[in-house]
Motif scaffolding. Structure first.
Motif, mmCIF file in Angstrom:
data_model
loop_
_atom_site.group_PDB
_atom_site.id
_atom_site.type_symbol
_atom_site.label_atom_id
_atom_site.label_comp_id
_atom_site.label_asym_id
_atom_site.label_seq_id
_atom_site.Cartn_x
_atom_site.Cartn_y
_atom_site.Cartn_z
ATOM 1 N N ILE A 109 0.845 -1.197 0.000
ATOM 2 C CA ILE A 109 0.000 0.000 0.000
ATOM 3 C C ILE A 109 0.876 1.242 0.000
ATOM 4 N N ARG A 110 0.510 2.233 -0.824
ATOM 5 C CA ARG A 110 1.294 3.464 -0.913
ATOM 6 C C ARG A 110 0.503 4.707 -0.553
ATOM 7 N N GLY A 111 -0.819 4.601 -0.528
ATOM 8 C CA GLY A 111 -1.656 5.750 -0.200
ATOM 9 C C GLY A 111 -3.100 5.308 -0.073
ATOM 10 N N VAL A 112 -3.935 6.219 0.453
ATOM 11 C CA VAL A 112 -5.350 5.921 0.682
ATOM 12 C C VAL A 112 -6.200 7.081 0.172
ATOM 13 N N ILE A 113 -7.324 6.728 -0.433
ATOM 14 C CA ILE A 113 -8.338 7.702 -0.829
ATOM 15 C C ILE A 113 -9.603 7.320 -0.079
ATOM 16 N N GLY A 114 -10.188 8.276 0.616
ATOM 17 C CA GLY A 114 -11.361 7.998 1.437
ATOM 18 C C GLY A 114 -12.642 8.547 0.847
ATOM 19 N N ALA A 115 -13.688 7.724 0.925
ATOM 20 C CA ALA A 115 -15.042 8.149 0.577
ATOM 21 C C ALA A 115 -15.830 8.216 1.866
ATOM 22 N N GLY A 116 -16.721 9.163 1.959
ATOM 23 C CA GLY A 116 -17.502 9.280 3.179
ATOM 24 C C GLY A 116 -18.713 10.151 3.006
ATOM 25 N N ASN A 117 -19.303 10.465 4.132
ATOM 26 C CA ASN A 117 -20.495 11.289 4.168
ATOM 27 C C ASN A 117 -20.245 12.356 5.235
ATOM 28 N N THR A 118 -20.337 13.604 4.853
ATOM 29 C CA THR A 118 -20.055 14.670 5.810
ATOM 30 C C THR A 118 -21.038 14.670 6.979
ATOM 31 N N ASN A 119 -22.155 13.966 6.844
ATOM 32 C CA ASN A 119 -23.081 13.819 7.972
ATOM 33 C C ASN A 119 -22.428 13.070 9.131
ATOM 34 N N PHE A 120 -21.316 12.367 8.868
ATOM 35 C CA PHE A 120 -20.612 11.629 9.919
ATOM 36 C C PHE A 120 -19.787 12.567 10.797
ATOM 37 N N GLY A 121 -19.748 13.852 10.450
ATOM 38 C CA GLY A 121 -19.017 14.828 11.258
ATOM 39 C C GLY A 121 -17.538 14.499 11.348
ATOM 40 N N GLU A 122 -17.019 14.417 12.583
ATOM 41 C CA GLU A 122 -15.588 14.161 12.779
ATOM 42 C C GLU A 122 -15.163 12.780 12.289
ATOM 43 N N VAL A 139 -3.012 9.981 3.289
ATOM 44 C CA VAL A 139 -4.365 10.083 2.738
ATOM 45 C C VAL A 139 -4.226 11.052 1.572
ATOM 46 N N LEU A 140 -4.500 10.569 0.378
ATOM 47 C CA LEU A 140 -4.276 11.367 -0.826
ATOM 48 C C LEU A 140 -5.459 12.255 -1.179
ATOM 49 N N TYR A 141 -6.671 11.815 -0.808
ATOM 50 C CA TYR A 141 -7.856 12.578 -1.176
ATOM 51 C C TYR A 141 -9.041 12.051 -0.390
ATOM 52 N N ARG A 142 -10.023 12.935 -0.182
ATOM 53 C CA ARG A 142 -11.295 12.570 0.434
ATOM 54 C C ARG A 142 -12.414 13.119 -0.450
ATOM 55 N N PHE A 143 -13.492 12.334 -0.590
ATOM 56 C CA PHE A 143 -14.647 12.829 -1.336
ATOM 57 C C PHE A 143 -15.920 12.307 -0.693
ATOM 58 N N GLU A 144 -17.018 12.980 -0.997
ATOM 59 C CA GLU A 144 -18.294 12.605 -0.401
ATOM 60 C C GLU A 144 -19.107 11.735 -1.358
ATOM 61 N N LEU A 145 -19.690 10.674 -0.785
ATOM 62 C CA LEU A 145 -20.597 9.755 -1.471
ATOM 63 C C LEU A 145 -19.997 9.234 -2.775
ATOM 64 N N MET A 146 -20.583 9.578 -3.937
ATOM 65 C CA MET A 146 -20.071 9.081 -5.211
ATOM 66 C C MET A 146 -19.100 10.041 -5.864
ATOM 67 N N GLY A 147 -18.833 11.173 -5.204
ATOM 68 C CA GLY A 147 -17.910 12.149 -5.759
ATOM 69 C C GLY A 147 -18.527 12.951 -6.894
ATOM 70 N N THR A 148 -17.881 14.053 -7.204
ATOM 71 C CA THR A 148 -18.318 14.927 -8.295
ATOM 72 C C THR A 148 -17.371 14.752 -9.476
ATOM 73 N N SER A 149 -17.715 15.367 -10.591
ATOM 74 C CA SER A 149 -16.811 15.321 -11.745
ATOM 75 C C SER A 149 -15.492 16.017 -11.405
ATOM 76 N N GLU A 150 -15.543 17.030 -10.548
ATOM 77 C CA GLU A 150 -14.324 17.705 -10.099
ATOM 78 C C GLU A 150 -13.457 16.741 -9.273
ATOM 79 N N ASP A 151 -14.091 15.949 -8.397
ATOM 80 C CA ASP A 151 -13.355 14.952 -7.618
ATOM 81 C C ASP A 151 -12.674 13.943 -8.534
#
Length: 171
Positions: A109-122, A139-151
């Motif tokens: 493993i060299r890095g991690v990208i996380g998906a989540g929901n901002t409703n989870f708060g901290e 942690v290379l990047y975080r995005f919410e749910l399915m992500g946006t085209s920008e993500d």
């Protein structure tokens, strides 16, 4: 499950000999992901339009074996903490824990990208944070749910730059 116990579970090596059988799928992809039955993280991985391998949904399935360095993309489970400031119970999917309990997978493993929901708060993208600490990778990047085209654009560009930089490091 507390933050400490999740880190212990992820770090508990079970040995690799018993898992490396002819029935185990292998991957040479530099992106490995886990998606739950909801499929949000998988939909994001599909939008990246790059080779990627999925960690099996069922923990009873044979464990995926990485053959080269990879970045792990995963969601965070759970959104409630037992006590304020405590880690969300079950933040790291059991399937990911099983995958990382294979010492060879953990070593690549060299890095991690996380998906989540901002409703989870901290606890937003907490699974990525837990794995990054335990496996000593960024942690290379975080995005919410399915992500946006920008993500999608940022992750694709970031992965290209990350792997270019990784290939320039001395062995």
């Amino acid at each position: 499950m507390t933050l400490g116990s999740v880190i212990t579970e992820v770090g508990a090596a079970t040995g690799t000999g018993a898992l490396q059988t002819p029935g185990n799928p292998v991957t040479n992809d530099d992106l490995v992901y886990f998606t739950s039955a909801s499929g949000y993280t998988g939909k994001f991985a599909d939008k990246l339009e790059r080779p990627a391998s999925r960690i099996p949904l069922l923990t009873s399935a044979p464990t995926l074996l990485a053959q080269r360095p990879y970045v792990l993309l995963l969601p965070t489970y759970g959104g409630t903490a037992a006590q304020p400031g405590a880690a969300a119970k079950g933040a790291v999917p059991k399937q990911v824990i099983k995958f990382l309990n294979v010492e060879a997978n953990r070593a690549l493993i060299r890095g991690v990208i996380g998906a989540g929901n901002t409703n989870f708060g901290e606890n937003y993208c907490l699974a990525a944070d837990i794995i990054a600490v335990k496996c000593k990778v960024p942690v290379l990047y975080r995005f919410e749910l399915m992500g946006t085209s920008e993500d999608v654009a940022k992750v694709n560009q970031g992965l290209e730059e990350f792997w270019t930089h990784q290939s320039q490091k001395p062995a």
